[in-house]
Design an enzyme around this catalytic site. Structure first.
Site, mmCIF file in Angstrom:
data_model
loop_
_atom_site.group_PDB
_atom_site.id
_atom_site.type_symbol
_atom_site.label_atom_id
_atom_site.label_comp_id
_atom_site.label_asym_id
_atom_site.label_seq_id
_atom_site.Cartn_x
_atom_site.Cartn_y
_atom_site.Cartn_z
ATOM 1 N N GLU A 174 15.103 -13.138 -5.979
ATOM 2 C CA GLU A 174 16.297 -12.414 -6.468
ATOM 3 C C GLU A 174 16.154 -12.017 -7.928
ATOM 4 O OE1 GLU A 174 19.630 -11.996 -4.679
ATOM 5 O OE2 GLU A 174 18.407 -12.230 -2.884
ATOM 6 N N HIS A 247 23.493 -17.280 -7.428
ATOM 7 C CA HIS A 247 22.357 -17.123 -8.352
ATOM 8 C C HIS A 247 22.561 -18.134 -9.481
ATOM 9 C CE1 HIS A 247 22.175 -12.627 -7.105
ATOM 10 N NE2 HIS A 247 21.167 -13.259 -6.526
ATOM 11 N N CYS A 388 25.000 -10.131 -14.948
ATOM 12 C CA CYS A 388 24.420 -9.576 -13.716
ATOM 13 C C CYS A 388 24.024 -8.119 -13.899
ATOM 14 C CB CYS A 388 25.424 -9.614 -12.565
ATOM 15 S SG CYS A 388 26.009 -11.237 -12.145
#
Ligand code: SUG
Length: 464
Positions: A174, A247, A388
């Site tokens: 990711e 995450h 993000c």
């Protein structure tokens, strides 16, 4: 030569919507089906980028992927003309249409893992596009992101682009959302902290997927040839994944010689933090400054409040970074102190617990001395906060000069992008609007004009 960290944010695309596509991402589930505002979303993202420039930072813009992803629609069996394929998908499998329309490349922290040239033996900046295989809508970003990064960071003398890791669940990756570079100054080699949720025999979450694997972290270290002495690989605490920490950047953030994280973020956290300190102090590695680690315990901020406020998804901005060039207009400030600013989402202001925790942080013994809030509600409702939206790339001036200049935000570009968003983006977008045959045409016109603004001719496949 002076190095600094440059943020590259994903420009929020015109198909931003709320489709509930990410199991384990609580905001994505909660806001599923709501009316999104692509225009507001893109303006909010742009304002965040511009604020960074005002704070004396270099800031880059990454163009959004073209949507809908027609190739994926066809691979999924929706055939015929574009309007026909869209009609079929809307009727038979609206979630697949939403996946092909997702504007998820906005969350640039998931675009790639990036290692600084100071950390890599060949003295180049290394990029590995994330395969994002855990969810369909994100897995279709990878080919686009790989090509986009090669275009923005094109000079092979300075930038090395690796292939994405194999598309197999053991290598689920990711990107930088699970990567923190710790260094006393960007001019020195840093410690690469990589965090995974799933390893060979480690405990796994029971409710939600663990998106990053140990094997992926190990492969990234090999690709970038990072010396073992400068790498720490840690496991996420499975219980926080089950509380919505999909995450690591939802529960911890680091910048330079400072790491702040929840006490329950990592499996065997005391040992991991000890290892970081040991590696920081290893003989022959002059760090100059101590590694400062601030842990928030449950009393300071619960995991639940951390997830709902996204406090740990704030950006830490070093106010003492050297200004390499000055792209800004007259009102730009370039503070010159040794402190860090916490750029937090406005959601923190709505949470007494988060406000108290921030107060505790900025009055505590650590480099964070100020807080500022930024409204990113549109992205936040899909689980994407300030951190993000950005991909961090440590660069020296020569490397920065080699970055595609049209992607670097200055006052002119900021204004052009603002007009472009206001001209092309819809004020509202619903799940039903994704069936509108006019939408792909509108998006294509918008992206076509964007490539002129960013000076990226023949950038999208439809332009070739
Ligand atoms: O992958 N949300 C993204 C949010 C990514 C946040 N990134 C970092 N933490 N670095 C995700 O879960 C939701 C899309 C939707 O439901 O429509 C989404 O993909």
């Amino acid at each position: 030569m002076l190095y600094r960290e440059v943020n590259f944010d994903g420009l929020i695309g015109p198909s931003h919507n709320y489709a509930g596509l990410s199991p384990g991402n609580i905001a994505s589930g909660q806001h599923k089906g709501e009316i999104a505002s692509p225009r507001q979303a893109a303006l909010q993202g742009l304002e965040k980028m511009w604020r960074l420039v005002q704070l004396g930072q270099e800031q880059g813009v990454l163009p959004p992927a073209p949507r809908p992803d027609i190739e994926t629609l066809q691979r999924l069996g929706f055939s015929g003309s574009i309007p026909e394929a869209i009609r079929q998908a809307y009727r038979q499998a609206p979630h697949l249409l939403a996946s092909c329309y997702s504007a998820s490349t906005m969350w640039a922290a998931n675009t790639a893992t990036v290692s600084a040239s100071k950390d890599c033996p060949d003295g180049r900046v290394h990029f590995t596009p994330a395969n994002l295989i855990t969810t369909l809508h994100r897995s279709i970003e990878t080919n686009y992101s790989a090509a986009m990064l090669k275009r923005i960071f094109s000079d092979p003398a300075h930038f090395c682009h690796h292939s994405p890791l194999p598309c197999q669940t053991d290598y689920a990756d990711e990107g930088a959302a699970n990567h923190t570079r710790l260094c006393s100054s960007h001019n020195q080699p840093g410690i690469t902290l990589l965090v995974y949720g799933r390893g060979s025999d480690s405990p796994v979450p029971k409710r939600y997927p663990a998106r990053q694997t140990l094997a992926a972290c190990e492969a990234l270290v090999r690709q970038h040839q990072l010396p073992a002495a400068n790498v720490v690989i840690a496991q996420q605490n499975p219980t926080v994944i089950d509380q919505g920490v999909f995450h690591h950047d939802v529960i911890g953030v680091g910048h330079r010689n400072f790491l702040m994280l929840h006490q329950d973020s990592l499996f065997n956290q005391p040992q991991v933090l000890q290892q970081l300190q040991q590696q920081w102090q290893q003989p022959g590695h002059f760090r100059g400054e101590p590694l400062i680690i601030t842990e928030f315990n449950e009393d300071i901020l619960s995991v639940r409040d951390a997830v709902s406020s996204y406090l740990f998804n704030s950006q830490l901005i070093s106010l003492s970074q050297p200004v390499l060039s000055n792209p800004s207009p007259d009102d730009t400030q370039s503070p010159d102190t040794d402190q860090m600013l916490l750029l937090a989402p406005t959601n923190c202001q709505a949470s007494d617990a988060a406000l108290k925790a921030i107060d505790w942080l900025i009055t505590g013994d650590n480099p964070v001395s100020a807080v500022e809030y930024i409204d990113l509600t549109q992205s936040m409702n899909n689980g994407g906060g300030p951190a993000c939206l950005r991909l961090r790339v440590p660069l020296n001036q020569t490397e920065l000069n080699a970055v595609h200049p049209g992607a670097m935000l200055d006052f002119t570009l900021y204004n052009r992008l603002k007009s472009w968003i206001n001209k092309h983006y819809r004020e509202q977008l619903t799940a039903d609007d994704l069936a509108d045959p006019c939408l792909p045409v509108e998006i294509q016109a918008a992206l076509d004009e964007l490539t002129e603004i960013l000076e990226l001719p023949r950038f999208y496949p439809f332009q070739v």
